[in-house]
Write an enzyme that holds these catalytic residues in place. Structure first.
Site, short mmCIF file in Angstrom:
data_model
loop_
_atom_site.label_atom_id
_atom_site.label_comp_id
_atom_site.label_asym_id
_atom_site.label_seq_id
_atom_site.Cartn_x
_atom_site.Cartn_y
_atom_site.Cartn_z
CG HIS A 152 -2.14 -0.86 1.31
ND1 HIS A 152 -3.23 -0.68 0.64
CD2 HIS A 152 -2.31 -2.29 1.58
CE1 HIS A 152 -3.90 -1.55 0.65
NE2 HIS A 152 -3.44 -2.52 1.27
CE LYS B 190 -7.23 12.83 0.14
NZ LYS B 190 -7.23 11.61 -0.80
NE ARG B 191 -2.76 7.97 6.82
CZ ARG B 191 -1.52 8.06 6.42
NH1 ARG B 191 -0.64 8.48 6.81
NH2 ARG B 191 -1.51 7.20 5.19
CE LYS C 25 -3.00 10.30 3.13
NZ LYS C 25 -3.58 9.32 1.99
CB THR D 138 -11.04 4.37 -1.38
OG1 THR D 138 -10.66 4.56 -0.21
CG2 THR D 138 -10.16 3.19 -1.62
CE LYS E 19 -14.58 5.07 0.22
NZ LYS E 19 -13.83 4.91 1.43
#
Length: 820
Positions: free
Chosen positions: A366, A557-558, A563, A665, A669
């Site tokens: 991952h 998100k985290r 990110k 993901t 969504k």
């Protein structure tokens, strides 16, 4: 004359009358309340037990069918399962949602309030756990004999509060009121050992054997959570392990009055399942996390083999009847533990055991970040799991011998692929153990898998071509559209029929409606209703009034540097500066919504959260700005929050540095729910683009190859900063204390990280990001065209169902059939 009594009500029938009877019965007999004194939480528990009864009625026949047909079982090993709330999902899967809702409302109760009392299971934190939950749903829906194994954490990672803009962590005590969905299994309990020493001896046949002895022991007790598939035909389960002491307390200490010492062993043993991801900043925290991983691996392997041995005495059948999927490196100890059990306890010959182990195990990677690939110090390994270290050393020796024979003289290759890193402190490389000990290794997006082959696992790809394969992630449409967005679900069903719920490719039928004015209006109305609901919640919970006429721009998100929530903030500051410079400018109103948790020890990530909230405080209270720009940080991001935010999202921020996000993901969504993506050429963004069309997204920035080239050549962020006045102004505003007048140097470290190195190349992508945001504004001014593209996004997301993902795993890795 025969008396006619009242109609017979069967407790487990699915009609409204039977469900109402079940609700009343469970309130009295399971919850211990009467309707006069019952609270909404009590009614939730009654509703959960009512639905659980109907799940259980389908669960036992499923398990019996697996045994009768001797089906191959898939065991999904993961430290996280972020399953979210279960009640609504179970009702939908069993096809009784409307009946339960009607029964509750006929009893003059508020259905939404009752459902809202469910506490989300705190069994995960991020994408790893959300993927695991989706795959379990799809395995059950596709009639795969698939089961999850994990840990029953007493406390989740933490509950996130925001105080004065800072993240504050408090215990996530999700089990405080009990968990109606779990079945304790006190009869399923296994010993797990740590420490001790290894003694080698010759058996009666002259074979050298190893005995692991003088160990400390803790017991692992099972708790089962049923997982119903859509349609209710198949119910699998998630088995979670809870740590129990081998002794409740020491009576000697108790009788002497030393009550703390009397329960010391019990308390220390049971810390193994207390908290999800204990902080590994300290050596004690590292040791606890390592023990956690072995704890759930050891219990699971014992359980898997016990089930296998019920029906089979021939060990050669193990790979034919058992598939173990390692979700990331956390369960990599499966390889060493399975070898230990086969060789030491069942006395299989080493090569035979190794063949069975490799053919039974597969590994999902991952991450491409080297620092995220787990390694453990050899000395800690030797102290806690001495026999496993011996086994890993032997696996490594034989593997390196094989490599040496094929590539004589290439000592650098041996160093790179070794299971033990020798640079500095000797450490066991868990990803290498998982790769060598598995018959298949997969990435979770096409670009991610390609980079695995060319970067972190390039040597393994060269040594075993074809072993690494791609399985692009997917999400379950049952939870993320059908349950989360009932308005859109109804619209889709009316347009293409009910089959899309299990065959997501049927969304393609919406394409013909992309230019239909009536469908446009109804689609837009659904989105607006979802926005109104979210705006109401934001106002109630956070005290921020947001306009539903503004564009809802979402990044949830985290919190992590790669990110690039910080890049999002730079855009917000740029936008704010433009409005301040020209208050009468005609801009597209924007509500920027950000949510996510930062790891407790991740200081820079927590500082980013503080910056988001400081910027929000200034922007939201500036009268010159008004509704032109609002910033909202949504605390304690979890599945339930995502189910609220994603249906309302119009712009999906997927802006990680190219080559760092394995898949994502959330991008799937939000696109499924009618959001347009602004994103980099990273993770599954690339495949989403291939499906929905680049014209229906806002892609920008460097490619993974360009990122790698800049890092090789050396990147100087000052050149990019000096060349862009707006970027320089935004950094100056942040660094000078414009948003933190109480502490003007608060964000100096953040600014310095960007000006001195900029690891994740925010300054390089900034002008391209701003240009993409301007394209967003231009399109949003044309509501019909925006809606058309949003419809096409929904219509073309069929590939990204977790049903497709599971079907590919089943065909290419597990060797099992599906009903798809």
């Amino acid at each position: 004359m025969r008396r006619v009594g009242p109609p017979v009500v069967r407790l487990l029938d699915d009609d409204v009358e039977s469900i109402r009877y079940s609700l009343a019965s469970h309130l009295l007999y399971s919850v211990g309340k009467d309707p006069v004194n019952a609270t909404a939480r009590d009614w939730f528990m009654a509703a959960a037990y009512t639905v659980r009864d109907r799940v259980s009625e389908r669960w036992m026949p499923t398990l019996n069918r697996y045994y009768d047909q001797d089906q191959k079982r898939v065991y999904y090993m993961s430290m996280e399962f972020l399953i979210g709330r279960t009640l609504s999902n179970a009702m939908i899967s069993l096809g009784i949602y409307d009946q339960v809702k009607t029964a509750i409302e006929e009893m003059n109760l508020d259905f939404d309030e009752i459902v809202g009392w469910e506490v989300e299971a705190a069994l995960g934190n991020g994408g790893l756990g959300r993927l695991a939950a989706c795959l379990l749903d799809s395995m059950a829906s596709l009639d795969v004999a698939g089961f999850g194994y994990g840990i029953r954490y007493d406390y989740g990672m933490f509950t996130q509060h925001v105080e004065h803009g800072w993240q504050v962590e408090s215990p996530e005590n999700w089990l405080r009121y009990g968990n109606p969905w779990e079945f304790p299994r006190p009869g399923v309990i296994y010993p797990v050992r740590f420490g001790g020493r290894v003694v080698h001896y010759k058996d009666v046949l002259g074979q050298t054997r190893a005995q692991w002895m003088d160990t400390e022991e803790v017991m692992a007790m099972a708790y089962d959570v049923p997982v119903p598939g859509y349609g209710g035909k198949t119910v699998n389960h998630l088995r979670l392990w809870s740590a129990k002491s081998t002794r409740e307390f020491d009576l000697k200490y108790f009788n002497a009055g030393n009550y703390i010492e009397a329960v010391r062993d019990k308390n220390e043993s049971e810390t193994l399942s207390k908290v999800l991801y204990p902080s590994d900043i300290t050596s004690r925290g590292k040791e606890l996390r390592f023990k956690q991983e072995y704890f759930f691996v050891a219990a699971s392997i014992q359980d898997i083999l016990a089930r296998f041995r019920k029906a089979h005495s021939d060990w050669n059948k193990l790979p034919e009847r058992v598939a173990v999927q390692l979700n990331d490196t956390h369960p990599a100890l499966v390889v060493a533990e399975l070898m230990r059990v086969l060789v030491d306890e069942h006395h299989l010959e080493w090569n035979h055991a190794w063949d069975l182990t490799r053919r039974s195990c597969a590994y999902t990677n991952h991450t491409l970040l080297p620092e995220a690939l787990e390694t453990w110090p050899v000395d800690m390994f030797e102290r806690i799991l001495p026999r496993h270290l011996e086994i890993i050393f032997r696996i490594n020796h034989e593997f390196l011998q094989e490599v040496r024979h094929r590539h004589p003289g290439d000592s650098d290759l041996l160093r790179r692929v070794s299971l033990v890193g020798e640079d500095g402190e000797r450490r066991v490389r868990m990803a290498h153990l998982a790769v060598v000990g598995s018959h298949k290794v997969n990435g979770v997006a096409a670009i991610h898998t390609g980079l695995m082959k060319s970067t972190i696992f390039s040597d393994f790809e060269h040594l075993s071509p074809g072993k690494i394969n791609n399985k692009t992630n997917g999400v379950t449409p049952r939870r993320w559209v059908l349950a989360a967005n009932p308005g859109l679900s109804k619209l889709i069903t009316e347009a293409v029929g009910e089959g899309w719920v299990t065959h997501l490719d049927r969304l393609k039928g919406l394409e013909k409606l992309a230019d239909d004015k009536d469908f446009h209006a109804r689609f837009a109305a659904v989105k607006r209703a979802n926005k109104q609901h979210l705006a109401q919640v934001i106002g109630q919970r956070l005290g921020v009034d947001v306009s539903v006429d503004s564009l809802f721009d979402v990044q949830i998100k985290r919190i992590h540097e790669y990110k690039r929530q910080l890049l999002n903030v730079l855009h917000v500051v740029t936008r704010y500066a433009r409005i301040r410079a020209n208050p009468t400018v005609d801009v597209v109103p924007r509500t920027v919504i950000i949510g996510g948790k930062a790891a407790p020890g991740y200081i820079l990530a927590k500082l980013i959260i503080k910056l988001i909230n400081d910027v929000a405080d200034v922007v939201n209270n500036d009268p010159l700005v008004g509704d032109k720009l609002k910033v909202v940080f949504v605390p304690n991001y979890n599945v339930s929050t995502a189910e609220l935010v994603m249906p309302a999202a119009e712009l999906s921020e997927q802006i990680s540095t190219a080559g760092t996000e394995a898949s994502g993901t959330g991008n799937m969504k939000m696109s499924m729910n009618g959001a347009l993506t602004i994103g980099t050429w990273d993770g599954a963004n690339v495949e989403i683009c291939e499906e929905v069309g680049e014209d229906n997204m806002f892609l920008f920035g460097l490619t993974a190859q360009e990122v790698a080239r800049r890092r090789i050549d050396g990147y100087d962020p000052q050149i990019a900063i000096n060349a862009n006045d707006e970027l320089k102004r935004a950094l100056d505003m942040i660094g000078s204390g414009y948003f933190s007048p109480d502490q003007t140097d608060r964000y100096r470290s953040l600014v310095e990280a960007l000006t001195n190195g900029d690891t994740y190349l925010l300054t390089a992508d900034y002008p391209l990001y701003i240009a993409a945001q301007e394209r967003v504004d231009a399109l949003y001014r044309d509501p019909d065209e925006w809606t058309r593209k949003a419809i096409l996004n929904v219509a073309r997301m069929g590939k990204f169902s977790s049903d497709r993902t599971v079907a590919e795993y089943a065909r290419d890795i597990w060797g099992v059939a599906t009903n798809n």
